[in-house]
Design a protein around this motif. Sequence first.
Motif, PDB file in Angstrom:
ATOM      1  N   LEU A  35      -2.794   2.936   7.436  1.00 13.43           N
ATOM      2  CA  LEU A  35      -3.121   4.261   6.904  1.00 13.43           C
ATOM      3  C   LEU A  35      -2.111   5.302   7.381  1.00 13.43           C
ATOM      4  O   LEU A  35      -1.711   6.184   6.622  1.00 13.43           O
ATOM      5  N   CYS A  77      -4.824   1.561  11.991  1.00 17.43           N
ATOM      6  CA  CYS A  77      -4.293   2.896  11.757  1.00 17.43           C
ATOM      7  C   CYS A  77      -2.799   2.884  11.435  1.00 17.43           C
ATOM      8  O   CYS A  77      -2.285   3.877  10.932  1.00 17.43           O
ATOM      9  N   THR A 122      -7.873  -3.403   7.492  1.00 15.45           N
ATOM     10  CA  THR A 122      -8.342  -2.258   6.705  1.00 15.45           C
ATOM     11  C   THR A 122      -8.390  -1.003   7.558  1.00 15.45           C
ATOM     12  O   THR A 122      -8.037   0.083   7.104  1.00 15.45           O
ATOM     13  N   THR A 123      -8.845  -1.135   8.792  1.00 18.13           N
ATOM     14  CA  THR A 123      -8.957   0.035   9.664  1.00 18.13           C
ATOM     15  C   THR A 123      -7.791   0.143  10.635  1.00 18.13           C
ATOM     16  O   THR A 123      -7.832   0.980  11.535  1.00 18.13           O
ATOM     17  N   ILE A 157      -7.677   4.687   1.806  1.00 16.65           N
ATOM     18  CA  ILE A 157      -8.472   3.652   2.476  1.00 16.65           C
ATOM     19  C   ILE A 157      -8.991   2.636   1.467  1.00 16.65           C
ATOM     20  O   ILE A 157      -9.001   1.426   1.742  1.00 16.65           O
ATOM     21  N   THR A 178       0.069   3.835  -2.863  1.00 24.85           N
ATOM     22  CA  THR A 178      -0.406   5.161  -2.472  1.00 24.85           C
ATOM     23  C   THR A 178       0.582   6.258  -2.861  1.00 24.85           C
ATOM     24  O   THR A 178       0.166   7.371  -3.195  1.00 24.85           O
ATOM     25  N   THR A 224      -7.219  10.667   1.841  1.00 20.46           N
ATOM     26  CA  THR A 224      -7.613   9.686   2.858  1.00 20.46           C
ATOM     27  C   THR A 224      -8.572   8.653   2.289  1.00 20.46           C
ATOM     28  O   THR A 224      -8.402   7.448   2.506  1.00 20.46           O
ATOM     29  N   SER A 246       0.831  -1.211   0.000  1.00 20.67           N
ATOM     30  CA  SER A 246       0.000   0.000   0.000  1.00 20.67           C
ATOM     31  C   SER A 246       0.863   1.259   0.000  1.00 20.67           C
ATOM     32  O   SER A 246       0.469   2.275  -0.575  1.00 20.67           O
ATOM     33  N   ILE A 256      -6.108   0.332   0.560  1.00 19.62           N
ATOM     34  CA  ILE A 256      -5.817  -0.569   1.675  1.00 19.62           C
ATOM     35  C   ILE A 256      -6.897  -1.638   1.790  1.00 19.62           C
ATOM     36  O   ILE A 256      -6.589  -2.824   1.969  1.00 19.62           O
ATOM     37  N   ALA A 257      -8.154  -1.254   1.656  1.00 16.08           N
ATOM     38  CA  ALA A 257      -9.259  -2.220   1.738  1.00 16.08           C
ATOM     39  C   ALA A 257      -9.158  -3.267   0.635  1.00 16.08           C
ATOM     40  O   ALA A 257      -9.388  -4.462   0.875  1.00 16.08           O
TER      41      ALA A 257
END
Length: 191
Positions: free
Chosen positions: A117, A114, A111-112, A78, A56, A74, A52, A81-82
Amino acid sequence: MDSIFKILISTIFVNNYVFAKFLGICPFFGVSNKTETATGMGIAVTFVVVISSIITYGIQYLILEKFGLEYLQTIVFILVIASLVQFVEMAIKKLSPSLYNAMGVFLPLITTNCVVLGVAVLNIQEGLTLIETIFNGLGASIGFFLALILLAALREKLELADVPKSLEGIPIALVSAGLMALAFTGFAGLV
Protein backbone atom coordinates in the motif's frame (compact mmCIF):
# COMPACT_ATOMS: atom_id res chain seq x y z
CA MET A 1 16.89 6.56 -18.30
CA ASP A 2 18.91 8.38 -15.65
CA SER A 3 15.80 8.93 -13.52
CA ILE A 4 14.84 5.23 -13.79
CA PHE A 5 18.30 4.19 -12.61
CA LYS A 6 18.10 6.63 -9.68
CA ILE A 7 14.67 5.31 -8.71
CA LEU A 8 15.90 1.71 -8.74
CA ILE A 9 19.07 2.40 -6.75
CA SER A 10 17.17 4.60 -4.31
CA THR A 11 14.35 2.16 -3.60
CA ILE A 12 16.57 -0.91 -3.41
CA PHE A 13 19.43 0.47 -1.32
CA VAL A 14 19.17 4.07 -0.13
CA ASN A 15 15.47 4.34 0.77
CA ASN A 16 14.78 0.65 1.27
CA TYR A 17 11.20 0.34 2.49
CA VAL A 18 12.19 -2.08 5.28
CA PHE A 19 15.42 -0.52 6.52
CA ALA A 20 14.77 3.19 5.90
CA LYS A 21 10.98 3.55 6.00
CA PHE A 22 10.28 0.62 8.36
CA LEU A 23 7.38 -0.69 6.28
CA GLY A 24 6.60 -4.38 5.91
CA ILE A 25 8.14 -5.40 9.21
CA CYS A 26 5.50 -8.07 10.04
CA PRO A 27 6.22 -10.32 7.04
CA PHE A 28 9.89 -9.34 7.22
CA PHE A 29 10.21 -11.08 10.58
CA GLY A 30 7.46 -13.64 10.07
CA VAL A 31 8.71 -15.24 6.86
CA SER A 32 12.45 -14.82 7.26
CA ASN A 33 13.08 -18.08 9.15
CA LYS A 34 14.08 -19.95 5.98
CA THR A 35 15.42 -18.70 2.66
CA GLU A 36 12.91 -20.86 0.78
CA THR A 37 9.89 -19.15 2.33
CA ALA A 38 11.58 -15.75 2.10
CA THR A 39 12.14 -16.31 -1.61
CA GLY A 40 8.52 -17.30 -2.15
CA MET A 41 7.27 -14.28 -0.24
CA GLY A 42 9.68 -11.98 -2.08
CA ILE A 43 8.49 -13.19 -5.47
CA ALA A 44 4.84 -12.92 -4.44
CA VAL A 45 5.31 -9.41 -3.05
CA THR A 46 7.22 -8.35 -6.17
CA PHE A 47 4.38 -9.49 -8.40
CA VAL A 48 1.71 -7.82 -6.25
CA VAL A 49 3.62 -4.53 -5.84
CA VAL A 50 4.43 -4.09 -9.54
CA ILE A 51 0.97 -5.04 -10.81
CA SER A 52 -0.84 -3.06 -8.09
CA SER A 53 1.34 -0.02 -8.86
CA ILE A 54 0.22 -0.12 -12.49
CA ILE A 55 -3.45 -0.71 -11.69
CA THR A 56 -3.64 1.88 -8.91
CA TYR A 57 -1.93 4.46 -11.13
CA GLY A 58 -4.60 3.93 -13.77
CA ILE A 59 -7.44 4.00 -11.26
CA GLN A 60 -6.12 7.18 -9.63
CA TYR A 61 -5.79 9.19 -12.83
CA LEU A 62 -8.56 7.67 -14.96
CA ILE A 63 -11.28 7.30 -12.33
CA LEU A 64 -10.64 8.86 -8.93
CA GLU A 65 -9.28 12.23 -10.08
CA LYS A 66 -11.55 12.40 -13.11
CA PHE A 67 -14.67 12.13 -10.95
CA GLY A 68 -13.35 13.94 -7.84
CA LEU A 69 -13.19 10.75 -5.75
CA GLU A 70 -9.63 11.10 -4.46
CA TYR A 71 -10.87 10.58 -0.89
CA LEU A 72 -11.59 6.92 -1.79
CA GLN A 73 -7.95 6.29 -2.71
CA THR A 74 -6.97 4.16 0.29
CA ILE A 75 -10.09 1.97 0.17
CA VAL A 76 -9.86 1.43 -3.59
CA PHE A 77 -6.13 0.67 -3.42
CA ILE A 78 -6.69 -1.88 -0.63
CA LEU A 79 -9.40 -3.58 -2.71
CA VAL A 80 -7.06 -3.80 -5.71
CA ILE A 81 -4.26 -5.21 -3.55
CA ALA A 82 -6.58 -7.72 -1.85
CA SER A 83 -7.79 -8.97 -5.23
CA LEU A 84 -4.24 -9.42 -6.50
CA VAL A 85 -3.22 -11.24 -3.32
CA GLN A 86 -6.14 -13.65 -3.73
CA PHE A 87 -4.95 -14.35 -7.27
CA VAL A 88 -1.36 -14.93 -6.09
CA GLU A 89 -2.56 -17.15 -3.25
CA MET A 90 -4.55 -19.35 -5.63
CA ALA A 91 -1.61 -19.55 -8.03
CA ILE A 92 0.90 -20.54 -5.32
CA LYS A 93 -1.52 -23.09 -3.87
CA LYS A 94 -1.87 -24.67 -7.30
CA LEU A 95 1.78 -24.45 -8.41
CA SER A 96 3.62 -25.11 -5.12
CA PRO A 97 1.55 -26.55 -2.28
CA SER A 98 4.64 -26.96 -0.08
CA LEU A 99 5.49 -23.25 -0.43
CA TYR A 100 1.84 -22.40 0.20
CA ASN A 101 1.91 -24.41 3.44
CA ALA A 102 5.29 -22.98 4.49
CA MET A 103 4.11 -19.39 4.02
CA GLY A 104 0.96 -20.10 6.01
CA VAL A 105 -0.85 -17.06 7.33
CA PHE A 106 1.77 -14.67 5.96
CA LEU A 107 0.59 -15.08 2.36
CA PRO A 108 -2.81 -13.46 2.97
CA LEU A 109 -1.01 -10.86 5.04
CA ILE A 110 0.46 -9.43 1.82
CA THR A 111 -2.91 -7.66 1.61
CA THR A 112 -2.08 -5.71 4.76
CA ASN A 113 1.65 -5.49 4.06
CA CYS A 114 2.24 -1.78 4.31
CA VAL A 115 4.99 -1.95 1.67
CA VAL A 116 2.40 -2.79 -0.97
CA LEU A 117 0.00 0.00 0.00
CA GLY A 118 2.86 2.38 0.80
CA VAL A 119 4.35 2.05 -2.67
CA ALA A 120 0.98 2.59 -4.35
CA VAL A 121 0.21 5.71 -2.30
CA LEU A 122 3.73 7.16 -2.52
CA ASN A 123 3.75 6.71 -6.30
CA ILE A 124 0.77 9.06 -6.48
CA GLN A 125 2.00 11.48 -3.80
CA GLU A 126 5.38 11.85 -5.50
CA GLY A 127 3.70 12.53 -8.86
CA LEU A 128 5.56 9.78 -10.70
CA THR A 129 4.82 8.97 -14.33
CA LEU A 130 3.56 5.51 -15.26
CA ILE A 131 7.06 4.29 -16.21
CA GLU A 132 8.54 5.75 -13.01
CA THR A 133 5.69 4.14 -11.05
CA ILE A 134 6.50 0.72 -12.52
CA PHE A 135 10.19 1.04 -11.71
CA ASN A 136 9.51 2.48 -8.25
CA GLY A 137 7.31 -0.54 -7.53
CA LEU A 138 9.91 -2.91 -8.96
CA GLY A 139 12.74 -1.31 -6.99
CA ALA A 140 10.74 -1.23 -3.74
CA SER A 141 9.81 -4.89 -4.07
CA ILE A 142 13.38 -5.91 -4.98
CA GLY A 143 14.55 -3.99 -1.91
CA PHE A 144 11.98 -5.83 0.22
CA PHE A 145 13.05 -9.14 -1.37
CA LEU A 146 16.71 -8.35 -0.68
CA ALA A 147 15.98 -7.50 2.96
CA LEU A 148 14.00 -10.75 3.37
CA ILE A 149 16.70 -12.92 1.82
CA LEU A 150 19.50 -11.29 3.80
CA LEU A 151 17.70 -11.72 7.10
CA ALA A 152 16.61 -15.29 6.26
CA ALA A 153 20.17 -16.30 5.38
CA LEU A 154 21.47 -14.69 8.55
CA ARG A 155 18.80 -16.38 10.69
CA GLU A 156 19.65 -19.77 9.17
CA LYS A 157 23.31 -19.22 10.08
CA LEU A 158 22.36 -18.06 13.57
CA GLU A 159 20.55 -21.37 14.17
CA LEU A 160 23.97 -23.02 14.07
CA ALA A 161 25.65 -20.35 16.22
CA ASP A 162 26.02 -20.31 19.97
CA VAL A 163 23.50 -17.57 20.76
CA PRO A 164 22.77 -16.71 24.40
CA LYS A 165 19.47 -18.21 25.56
CA SER A 166 17.90 -14.79 26.19
CA LEU A 167 18.58 -13.71 22.58
CA GLU A 168 17.33 -16.82 20.75
CA GLY A 169 14.59 -16.36 18.16
CA ILE A 170 13.09 -12.94 17.56
CA PRO A 171 15.46 -10.96 19.85
CA ILE A 172 18.53 -11.91 17.80
CA ALA A 173 16.52 -11.31 14.61
CA LEU A 174 15.72 -7.79 15.83
CA VAL A 175 19.37 -7.13 16.65
CA SER A 176 20.39 -8.50 13.24
CA ALA A 177 17.80 -6.37 11.44
CA GLY A 178 18.97 -3.30 13.32
CA LEU A 179 22.56 -3.93 12.29
CA MET A 180 21.46 -4.50 8.70
CA ALA A 181 19.51 -1.22 8.73
CA LEU A 182 22.60 0.51 10.07
CA ALA A 183 24.70 -1.06 7.31
CA PHE A 184 22.22 0.14 4.67
CA THR A 185 22.72 3.73 5.83
CA GLY A 186 26.11 3.43 4.16
CA PHE A 187 24.29 3.77 0.83
CA ALA A 188 22.93 7.20 1.84
CA GLY A 189 25.11 9.30 -0.48
CA LEU A 190 24.73 6.99 -3.47
CA VAL A 191 21.83 8.85 -5.08
